[in-house]
Design a protein around this motif. Structure first.
Motif, mmCIF file in Angstrom:
data_model
loop_
_atom_site.group_PDB
_atom_site.id
_atom_site.type_symbol
_atom_site.label_atom_id
_atom_site.label_comp_id
_atom_site.label_asym_id
_atom_site.label_seq_id
_atom_site.Cartn_x
_atom_site.Cartn_y
_atom_site.Cartn_z
ATOM 1 N N VAL B 135 43.925 29.932 70.569
ATOM 2 C CA VAL B 135 44.348 28.467 69.901
ATOM 3 C C VAL B 135 45.580 27.739 70.596
ATOM 4 O O VAL B 135 45.645 26.828 70.841
ATOM 5 C CB VAL B 135 44.569 28.664 68.328
ATOM 6 N N GLU B 136 46.629 28.750 70.862
ATOM 7 C CA GLU B 136 47.957 27.928 71.451
ATOM 8 C C GLU B 136 47.613 27.389 72.845
ATOM 9 O O GLU B 136 48.799 26.408 73.070
ATOM 10 C CB GLU B 136 48.839 28.909 71.350
ATOM 11 N N GLU B 137 46.589 27.609 73.436
ATOM 12 C CA GLU B 137 46.423 27.388 74.606
ATOM 13 C C GLU B 137 45.613 26.072 74.742
ATOM 14 O O GLU B 137 45.315 25.462 75.817
ATOM 15 C CB GLU B 137 45.701 28.520 75.524
ATOM 16 N N LEU B 138 44.981 25.719 73.391
ATOM 17 C CA LEU B 138 44.020 24.654 73.582
ATOM 18 C C LEU B 138 44.647 23.253 73.233
ATOM 19 O O LEU B 138 45.788 23.079 72.556
ATOM 20 C CB LEU B 138 42.983 24.792 72.347
ATOM 21 N N PRO B 139 44.259 22.155 73.736
ATOM 22 C CA PRO B 139 45.049 20.871 73.549
ATOM 23 C C PRO B 139 44.763 20.524 72.017
ATOM 24 O O PRO B 139 43.952 21.072 71.566
ATOM 25 C CB PRO B 139 44.013 19.938 74.213
ATOM 26 N N VAL B 140 45.756 19.574 71.532
ATOM 27 C CA VAL B 140 45.661 19.248 69.995
ATOM 28 C C VAL B 140 44.337 18.922 69.626
ATOM 29 O O VAL B 140 43.773 19.139 68.457
ATOM 30 C CB VAL B 140 46.665 18.267 69.966
ATOM 31 N N GLY B 141 43.647 17.886 70.386
ATOM 32 C CA GLY B 141 42.160 17.450 70.108
ATOM 33 C C GLY B 141 41.247 18.705 69.585
ATOM 34 O O GLY B 141 40.567 18.488 68.585
ATOM 35 N N VAL B 142 41.410 19.805 70.235
ATOM 36 C CA VAL B 142 40.620 20.789 70.399
ATOM 37 C C VAL B 142 40.633 21.740 69.283
ATOM 38 O O VAL B 142 39.913 22.116 68.539
ATOM 39 C CB VAL B 142 40.395 21.531 71.841
ATOM 40 N N GLN B 143 42.165 21.756 69.024
ATOM 41 C CA GLN B 143 42.523 22.522 67.814
ATOM 42 C C GLN B 143 41.881 21.987 66.701
ATOM 43 O O GLN B 143 41.647 22.637 65.645
ATOM 44 C CB GLN B 143 44.179 22.636 67.734
ATOM 45 N N GLN B 144 41.844 20.673 66.752
ATOM 46 C CA GLN B 144 41.544 19.747 65.402
ATOM 47 C C GLN B 144 40.198 20.256 65.205
ATOM 48 O O GLN B 144 39.817 20.532 64.142
ATOM 49 C CB GLN B 144 41.674 18.436 65.657
ATOM 50 N N ARG B 145 39.244 20.206 66.332
ATOM 51 C CA ARG B 145 37.960 20.934 66.288
ATOM 52 C C ARG B 145 37.823 22.109 65.668
ATOM 53 O O ARG B 145 36.896 22.256 64.769
ATOM 54 C CB ARG B 145 37.346 20.834 67.628
#
Lengths: 449, 505, 359
Positions: B135-145
């Motif tokens: 998760v920490e490597e994902l962009p914010v938008g993807v984290q929201q997904r």
């Protein structure tokens, strides 16, 4: 550096002031409660106060609860009293009176050993006891309290700067070394020698205490870890120093590892002597005055000085302090150095105030560790620490008298229980069904712990 | 009272927008729905299809949630403003967090079925995510997904999205809005919390406006923006700031080729150059997380620079200490008020001198002057209209807007050459916002250079005399505030092409 | 919630009450029974421990054993004890006993010497005694010291004669004279064996010339004792002599695992103080504190000298080797008797500089 970011919504809800300025006047919600509070009499106000888990009451209740649990342990640990319970139903009076006697003897002994022994008082009035015996309990309390207060201040000051100084023990040890070296190494008139020896203790403790501060400031190493480890370093260093040729007592009759004793001129004069009381057993000394003066200084420092302002600011919010241009690393170093100096002073009062006035392996006792509990009990506030130090000093002094009825460890246990309750106000609240005060339950903790 | 007898009805298959200012009580309401706060009064009724008769009438059940677990069981899912994800876990691990299943009786975590479940939900709703990514490597938008998938995987019927667009780029916002539509078409209900009028109008089927903890009205997305704004604030709001044209003079801040590394060592600010002159307001527009925070911190010497120069009023300040920069006449409103701006447990009086505490007249020779500090506090509280009963109350006892006024009072009570205002009105009420904006303009008019950094494009456009658009650590364009919003929106997304749509249009 | 919890609490309460009820149904004893065969007490002997406490299974414990032995020998003696939590308690415990009217106050441990000197000067009419120190300047203090170098010399001779590998070892708790005196004697005993038998047994862990060796820096940490012992074993030593209080308990736990390894204990007979490891000990270099304390009390009651000074030696039985383990070569045992006589007669001179000297 590792402080967790506070939760994002800590502010009180914005709802109330979301008001265009002209529409409503600034609200003053305090007026209403003030009106309500005027009505009830003193009695109900008092009742409300004692049934609320505020800091004062939690502290008081912690003490009482510890006494109650202590009483149970006294009853259980005494085989004779326990024996009377085996026939409780055939003759309950035995069990009850034995329990009562055991508990009341123990606590009365504690009081008699720490404050005043009424038997001695009666004897004194009848001319049978010396003033020395009468004042001995309070003198003992003050003797034990002095280093405890100073060590408590050392931990408390660091707390104020958001640091957990577990290294007070090591700093106390270094303080004993500094004071002893000047005490036997120099030969000066008393008006110079004593202040220098105290200063030597403070400087030695301060330099040693600053090490965790420097490590935290430069490398981010957590002061809890480094200061714990430095306790061991200090103890080993002490062992090495004592056996050193210059330090070791050359008297061939002293087989044990002990340093030369400090010169008479460097010792803290006994209060009895200063007041013109001729009683050899009263060993309370100037140390308690030094401790109270130190508390006053710390109180002033925190409340009135820019340095204290900076320490408190950094302790409460290092980020905001940094943003406001304060040097956080610097503050860590100064705070730990100051804390170490106070602990070093505690060490100095041990060497210069208590026989044998020399360095031994156990010269510092557990004063530095007890300082942590004193600081917790005193809520890291200078005058709170003084009160807590006097209480723990009284417990220590009383413990020596209570030994005929109870083991010495009982007092350690009481102290531990008090601190556990204070560290867990929610426990006290739940046990006594207290109300939560307006500001919530208060615990004393350093940031990140 | 954060919520006062609120009635809210959400129909199945509806996107229901909850519109209100910061602090109006939206989040409180949603936290009650989600079981994080237990309401003092009132009830929550949830209708779900009967298990025996899925196509029949919905069966109503009355709830008073004690914990998020209760809410989850009742078919509610929530995506918080601040993601509730464990950064070092993978997507799949995060998704099954709290309802871990094990393989048989071995006690081993059943990751395979978690992965499969994530893939299934991803495909069904077009929410593509790699289940094995950290998760920490994902962009914010993807984290929201991931958060949304988490909610969907537990079969939620009602999804609550709390300010979901605040952290997204315009493109990500568009993607999110598409996802929301798809979910709605699949029969899910969505509560969409926002204070951004454009987005609400673009996506909502119905809009409930709340103000000061009460529902003030329900309307449809056809209502005009100014109507919505008026409902939200309770009166007509000027979205503009009244100011004279700027008269820029000598440069007070000259940044050239500035490079700043963030905590992870990546270049958050990457060769940035920017000049602010006295008597002008330069606004930095950009989606959050493009280096704005680091830019402000670098100017204040709070973040170490690894290259470039910063000149303040002509002097090279790249290696100065924070207090030297403050002394040089730089005022700073930090973006995170409660973390960097105030010591919450200090009194208001103490907070007002936080960066002057060791200077005359507040202190002499290391001793604080209590009388002078109190005088200053009384003066500031009156001048800056800080709503409090006493200067000796803690900053924590103030509302967000009043806390911000304390910071503004602290910074504006001394002659400034340069003002760095990062998110100056975040989370404050409209009254305070207008006040703060007017004070910022007043500082400009008295000759200070101002750098306003805000993720609220409206704020930047209203205040700035010149807009610098920041993207990926660089200023990619400087434009006039009259530039159409769409154009700036595209620039904020790092694109100068015209094939992409700006948010909400 | 509350009602459920209340019920549970009630249930626990009832169970507990029942259990107590059953336990409390015993018969009340006859109250006439109390009192009984009390002897009028005419001498109050009081003991102050050092920070180890009375249950340290070593030094303080053996002094307390001596106190009780005095009561057994003379029932008119009553005994009391105060423990010291820290060194700061020494003075207050000593004065406390003065206030309680003790006839003789026994201070255990040389470190108490300083505090005792002060107190003894303040109360010149009070009788005191001290274990492990000599206070020549205090006329009201009876001093008891022990020349454990002598018994340890025998222990060293025994170890050298019994060793199969030609290597023996010793280690201490702290590098302080009361510890190193044992190690000195041990090393000298080995050297004497080498000299007379033209052998080459090596001592690990202590060099009496340089006064350097192995120390655990603790009297409490048996884990350290264990690792030191394992270290010596890996270097080839087969007999280990720990002089380290509880730390030394680490040694028999290692030697237990290998029949070829043995240990020698200190202070109190290992077959009593650490009975579970009795098989591991060839012998114990005993320091006969109980007898010395008991005799001092009885002498004081009989009005003996207030400023006596005894040094426990092989001659007066103040130090000794305990009964040797059965498998010791009788020839070696006989040699040890000869060496003992030679020490008593002065034919063998022990060089250790920390030996107490009788005045």
């Amino acid at each position: 550096m590792t402080e967790p970011k506070p939760a994002e919504k800590p502010e009180p809800d914005d709802t109330a002031p979301v008001t265009p300025a002209p529409e409503t006047a600034p609200e003053r919600p305090a007026e209403e409660p003030a009106d309500q509070e005027r009505r009830p009499g003193f009695g109900s106000l008092f009742l409300r106060y004692v049934t609320t888990a505020n800091t004062v009451m939690v502290t008081l209740y912690s003490f009482l609860l510890a006494m109650v649990i202590g009483a149970v342990l006294i009853i259980v640990s005494d085989p004779a009293v326990r024996g009377t319970f085996t026939y409780f139903f055939s003759r309950p009076t035995d069990a009850l009176s034995a329990s009562w006697t055991a508990v009341s003897d123990a606590y009365a002994g504690l009081f008699a050993g720490a404050i005043v022994n009424f038997t001695t008082l009666a004897e004194f009035q009848a001319g049978e006891a010396t003033i020395g015996r009468l004042l001995s309990p309070i003198s003992e309390t003050l003797t034990y309290a002095a280093p405890l207060i100073l060590a408590g201040l050392a931990v408390g000051l660091a707390f104020q700067a958001g640091l957990f100084n577990i290294g007070a023990q090591g700093q106390v040890i270094m303080g004993t070394v500094g004071a002893a070296l000047i005490g036997f190494g120099l030969h000066l008139p008393a008006y110079l020698h004593l202040p220098l020896a105290l200063l030597g203790g403070a400087i030695a403790g301060g330099l040693f205490g600053a090490i965790p501060g420097v490590l935290k400031a430069w490398s981010g190493a957590h002061e809890v870890i480094t200061s714990i480890m430095l306790n061991y370093v200090a103890l080993s260093a002490l062992g090495w120093i004592i056996t050193n040729e210059f330090v070791k007592d050359p008297d061939p009759n002293k087989q044990y590892a002990i340093s030369k004793p400090a010169d008479e001129s460097s010792l803290l004069p006994r209060l009895a002597g200063m007041l013109g009381i001729d009683a050899p057993g009263l060993r309370a000394n100037l140390g308690i005055i030094v401790a109270i003066a130190a508390a006053a200084l710390v109180a002033w420092l925190l409340a009135k000085s820019t340095l204290g302002f900076r320490m408190r600011a950094v302790g409460l919010n290092a980020h905001a302090s940094r943003t406001a241009g304060m040097s956080v690393p610097n503050t860590y170093i100064t705070s730990m150095g100051g804390a170490g100096a106070l602990a070093g002073l505690a060490g100095a009062t041990l060497v210069l105030g208590i026989s044998p006035h020399a360095l031994t392996h156990g010269v510092a006792g557990e004063v530095g560790f007890d300082g942590i509990t004193v600081a917790l009990l005193g809520r890291a506030k200078p005058w709170g620490v003084v009160a807590a130090g006097l209480l723990f000093g009284a417990l220590r002094a009383g413990a020596n008298t209570m030994q005929s009825t109870l083991p010495l460890d009982m007092v350690t246990l009481l102290q531990a229980l008090i601190v556990i309750f204070i560290a867990a106000p929610a426990l006290v609240k739940a046990m006594l069904h207290l109300k939560v005060p307006a500001g919530g339950l208060a615990t004393t903790t350093a940031k990140g712990w | 009272m954060a919520n006062d007898h609120i009635d809210l009805t959400v129909e199945p298959g509806e996107i229901h927008a909850l519109l209100g200012e910061n602090g109006a009580g939206k989040s409180t309401l949603m936290n009650m729905l989600y079981g994080l706060i237990t309401p003092d009064e009132g009830e929550i009724v949830i209708g779900r299809p009967d298990a025996a008769d899925p196509d029949g009438e919905l069966v109503d059940t009355v709830h008073r949630f004690q914990s998020p677990g209760d809410a989850l069981d009742a078919g509610l899912g929530m995506v918080h403003q601040h993601f509730m994800l464990v950064p070092v876990f993978t997507v799949a691990e995060n998704v099954i967090l709290g309802r871990e299943t094990s393989k048989g009786r071995t006690g081993l975590l059943d990751r395979d079925s978690a992965r499969a479940a994530v893939r299934e939900v991803s495909e069904r709703y077009g929410l593509w995510v790699d289940p094995d990514a950290l998760v920490e490597e994902l962009p914010v938008g993807v984290q929201q997904r991931v958060e949304i998938i988490k909610a969907l995987i537990s079969d939620c019927e009602l999804l609550i999205l709390d300010e979901p667009t605040a952290v997204l780029t315009p493109q990500e916002i568009n993607e999110l809005l598409d996802i929301m539509r798809q979910l709605r078409d699949d029969g899910k209900s969505i509560v969409f919390i926002s204070h951004k009028l454009k987005e609400v109008k673009a996506i909502a089927d119905r809009i409930t406006v709340i103000r000061r903890g009460k529902v003030v009205g329900e309307t449809s997305p056809t209502a005009s923006e100014s109507e919505l704004a008026a409902m939200m604030v309770g009166r007509d709001v000027r979205l503009t700031v009244e100011k004279e044209p700027a008269s820029p003079d000598t440069p007070v801040l000259e940044i050239s080729d500035l490079t700043v590394a963030d905590d992870r060592g990546t270049h958050a600010v990457d060769g940035l150059s920017l000049t602010v002159r006295s008597g002008e307001i330069v606004g930095v527009a950009g989606v959050q997380g493009n280096g704005q925070t680091e830019l402000a911190e670098a100017i204040m010497a709070l973040a170490p620079t690894i290259g470039g120069t910063i000149r303040i009023a002509g002097d090279d300040m790249a290696h100065a200490k924070t207090h030297e920069i403050i002394e040089a006449g730089v005022g700073y409103i930090p973006e995170d008020r409660s973390l960097d701006g105030l010591v919450r447990d200090f009194t208001i009086a103490e907070n007002l001198i936080l960066n002057r505490y060791n200077r005359p007249p507040y202190a002499r020779r290391g001793v604080l002057n209590a009388a002078e500090i109190q005088r200053r506090a009384a003066d500031n509280i009156e001048t800056f209209d800080v709503r409090t009963q006493s200067a000796d109350h803690t900053a924590a006892s103030l509302s967000g807007g009043n806390q911000q006024k304390v910071i503004v009072a602290r910074e504006f009570s001394r002659p400034l050459k340069l003002l760095i205002a990062a998110q100056p009105t975040r989370g404050v009420d409209v009254g305070a916002m207008e006040f703060i904006h007017s004070r910022i303009v007043a500082e400009r008019d008295s000759g200070a250079g101002v750098l306003v950094i805000s993720s609220e494009l409206d704020e930047v456009l209203a205040l700035a005399d010149r807009v610098a658009v920041m993207y990926d650590g660089k200023i990619i364009a400087e434009v006039s505030p009259d530039t159409p919003r769409d154009e700036i929106g595209l620039l904020m997304a790092g694109s100068t092409g015209d094939d992409e749509e700006a948010a909400g249009d | 919630m509350r009602t459920v919890r209340g019920k549970r609490m009630a249930a626990i309460g009832v169970t507990g009450a029942v259990a107590l009820f059953v336990a409390a149904c015993g018969e009340a004893p006859d109250s006439a029974n109390e009192g009984g065969d009390a002897v009028a007490k005419d001498f109050k002997a009081c003991m102050v421990t050092d920070t180890g406490g009375v249950e340290d299974r070593s030094f303080n414990a053996s002094a307390w054993q001596g106190m009780n032995a005095a009561v057994e020998a003379e029932p008119a003696v009553e005994v009391h004890v105060k423990e010291s939590g820290s060194e700061a308690d020494y003075e207050t415990n000593l004065t406390g006993f003065i206030n309680e009217g003790c006839d003789l106050i026994v201070a255990v441990g040389g470190l108490m010497g300083e505090a005792l000197t002060t107190v003894a000067a303040d109360y010149p009419d009070q009788r005191f005694a001290i274990v492990d120190a000599y206070l020549p300047d205090s006329p009201n203090v009876f001093s008891m010291e022990f020349n454990t170098a002598q018994s340890s010399f025998l222990a060293g001779y025994l170890a050298a004669g019994h060793s199969k590998t030609g290597k023996v070892a010793t280690y201490g708790g702290l590098k302080i004279p009361p510890v190193t005196i044992f190690m000195d004697g041990f090393a000298e005993g080995v050297a004497y064996y080498n000299e007379t038998k033209d052998a080459d047994v090596e001592v690990l862990g202590w060099n009496p010339e340089t006064q350097n060796g192995s120390f655990a820096d603790s009297f409490e940490d048996s884990g350290k004792g264990k690792s030191l012992t394992e270290n010596f074993v890996s270097q080839g030593a087969d007999i280990i002599f720990p002089v380290a209080g509880k730390t030394g308990m680490g040694t028999p736990t290692v030697t237990q695992g290998d029949d070829a390894l043995d240990s020698i204990w200190v202070d109190l007979d290992g077959c009593e103080s650490a009975a579970e490891y009795c098989e591991e000990f060839l012998t114990t270099s005993e320091k006969n504190i109980p007898d010395a304390v008991s005799e001092a009390i009885l002498a004081a009651r009989d009005g003996g000298p207030t400023d006596g000074h005894t040094v426990g030696t092989l001659e007066n039985g103040g130090v000794s080797l305990s009964t040797l383990r059965e498998d010791i070569d009788p020839e070696l045992a006989a040699e040890i008797e000869t060496v003992k006589e030679a020490i008593i007669s002065g034919d063998i001179e022990i060089k250790s500089e920390v030996q107490p000297v009788a005045s």
